[in-house]
Design an enzyme around this catalytic site. Structure first.
Site, PDB file in Angstrom:
ATOM      1  N   GLU A   1     -58.193  69.731  55.561  1.00 23.76           N
ATOM      2  CA  GLU A   1     -57.110  69.053  55.287  1.00 23.76           C
ATOM      3  C   GLU A   1     -56.254  68.906  56.763  1.00 23.76           C
ATOM      4  OE1 GLU A   1     -55.329  70.610  51.885  1.00 23.76           O
ATOM      5  OE2 GLU A   1     -57.033  69.802  50.606  1.00 23.76           O
TER       6      GLU A   1
ATOM      7  N   LYS B   1     -45.199  64.368  48.437  1.00 20.66           N
ATOM      8  CA  LYS B   1     -45.730  62.832  47.867  1.00 20.66           C
ATOM      9  C   LYS B   1     -44.516  61.992  47.465  1.00 20.66           C
ATOM     10  CE  LYS B   1     -49.391  65.749  45.677  1.00 20.66           C
ATOM     11  NZ  LYS B   1     -50.064  65.812  44.397  1.00 20.66           N
TER      12      LYS B   1
ATOM     13  N   ARG C   1     -48.605  78.036  47.683  1.00 24.08           N
ATOM     14  CA  ARG C   1     -48.886  77.727  46.450  1.00 24.08           C
ATOM     15  C   ARG C   1     -47.830  78.397  45.389  1.00 24.08           C
ATOM     16  NH1 ARG C   1     -52.921  73.773  45.427  1.00 24.08           N
ATOM     17  NH2 ARG C   1     -53.283  74.778  43.631  1.00 24.08           N
TER      18      ARG C   1
ATOM     19  N   ASN D   1     -45.981  64.988  41.093  1.00 22.13           N
ATOM     20  CA  ASN D   1     -45.570  66.441  40.858  1.00 22.13           C
ATOM     21  C   ASN D   1     -45.171  66.836  42.522  1.00 22.13           C
ATOM     22  OD1 ASN D   1     -48.049  66.571  42.200  1.00 22.13           O
ATOM     23  ND2 ASN D   1     -48.900  67.881  41.016  1.00 22.13           N
TER      24      ASN D   1
HETATM   25  P1  RTP Z   1     -52.702  69.252  44.825  1.00 21.70           P
HETATM   26  O1  RTP Z   1     -54.136  69.325  45.203  1.00 21.70           O
HETATM   27  O2  RTP Z   1     -51.951  68.087  45.021  1.00 21.70           O
HETATM   28  O3  RTP Z   1     -51.699  70.152  45.779  1.00 21.70           O
HETATM   29  O4  RTP Z   1     -52.330  69.735  43.552  1.00 21.70           O
HETATM   30  P2  RTP Z   1     -53.234  70.993  42.649  1.00 21.70           P
HETATM   31  O5  RTP Z   1     -54.136  71.480  43.453  1.00 21.70           O
HETATM   32  O6  RTP Z   1     -52.066  71.722  41.960  1.00 21.70           O
HETATM   33  O7  RTP Z   1     -54.000  69.996  41.476  1.00 21.70           O
HETATM   34  P3  RTP Z   1     -55.462  69.495  41.555  1.00 21.70           P
HETATM   35  O8  RTP Z   1     -56.148  70.042  40.470  1.00 21.70           O
HETATM   36  O9  RTP Z   1     -55.942  69.750  42.852  1.00 21.70           O
HETATM   37  O10 RTP Z   1     -55.188  67.934  41.452  1.00 21.70           O
HETATM   38  C1  RTP Z   1     -54.661  67.130  42.476  1.00 21.70           C
HETATM   39  C2  RTP Z   1     -53.640  66.071  42.010  1.00 21.70           C
HETATM   40  O11 RTP Z   1     -53.946  65.294  41.129  1.00 21.70           O
HETATM   41  C3  RTP Z   1     -52.871  64.746  40.141  1.00 21.70           C
HETATM   42  N1  RTP Z   1     -53.468  65.130  38.733  1.00 21.70           N
HETATM   43  N2  RTP Z   1     -53.097  64.344  37.753  1.00 21.70           N
HETATM   44  N3  RTP Z   1     -52.785  63.308  35.204  1.00 21.70           N
HETATM   45  C4  RTP Z   1     -53.570  64.520  35.405  1.00 21.70           C
HETATM   46  O12 RTP Z   1     -53.917  65.077  34.376  1.00 21.70           O
HETATM   47  C5  RTP Z   1     -53.573  65.028  36.958  1.00 21.70           C
HETATM   48  N4  RTP Z   1     -54.242  66.123  37.079  1.00 21.70           N
HETATM   49  C6  RTP Z   1     -54.018  66.135  38.357  1.00 21.70           C
HETATM   50  C7  RTP Z   1     -51.706  65.523  40.468  1.00 21.70           C
HETATM   51  O13 RTP Z   1     -50.791  64.881  41.504  1.00 21.70           O
HETATM   52  C8  RTP Z   1     -52.293  67.010  41.217  1.00 21.70           C
HETATM   53  O14 RTP Z   1     -51.315  67.437  42.097  1.00 21.70           O
HETATM   54 MG    MG Z   2     -55.589  70.917  44.631  1.00 20.40          MG
END
Ligand code: RTP
Ligand code: MG
Length: 142
Positions: free
Chosen positions: A128, A11, A87, A114
């Protein structure tokens, strides 16, 4: 266990800090092969479409602005159990909750910034990978 492919994104907070090589080393050292890779600047429509599942979440606008703020590196990782392995290597979404040694523990700045993305299921990996790569651009070693 089966050989899988998953979609990874380095990112903007990480490309901005010259961390592409360090993050790739984590994946390669863990035995994941980078079988496709491209540095791109996401357009706003692309970022909105890629993260469409989050469009009603309060952080959606901030997420899209962040993802288009600098170039990203999109990549396809391949290996045994690659989706879950990747992951694990990434660590929890919130870097404060990420395990020691994970990419997010080492490099992430915040919940939003992140450093990395990884597909979270075989269905999302298929969608994706297809979002960014044609089969001709995915080149595993024999
Ligand atoms: P990713 O999809 O990017 O691999 O991350 P993830 O599964 O761990 O998290 P996800 O729930 O899918 O959220 C996607 C991305 O959105 C941003 N985020 N910001 N400020 C907040 O509360 C918040 N929550 C999520 C993060 O960049 C997250 O990776
Ligand atoms: Mg995600």
């Amino acid at each position: 266990m089966a050989v899988e492919r998953t979609l990874s994104i380095i990112k903007p907070d990480a490309t901005r800090r010259n961390l592409t090589g360090k993050i790739n080393a984590v994946y390669e050292d863990a035995g994941l092969q980078i079988v496709g890779q491209r540095r791109i600047r996401l357009t706003r429509p692309q970022a909105e479409a890629f993260y469409a599942e989050h469009k009603d979440r309060p952080f959606f606008g901030e997420l899209v602005e962040f993802m288009i703020s600098e170039p990203v590196v999109v990549q396809v990782l391949q290996g045994e159990n690659a989706i879950a392995r990747h992951r694990e290597l990434m660590g929890a979404t919130n870097p404060e909750k990420a395990d020691e040694g994970t990419v997010r523990k080492q490099f992430a700045l915040s919940m939003g910034e992140n450093s990395v993305h990884g597909s979270d299921s075989p269905e999302s990996a298929r969608r994706e990978i297809g979002f960014f790569f044609s089969e001709l651009e995915i080149l595993p070693c024999a």
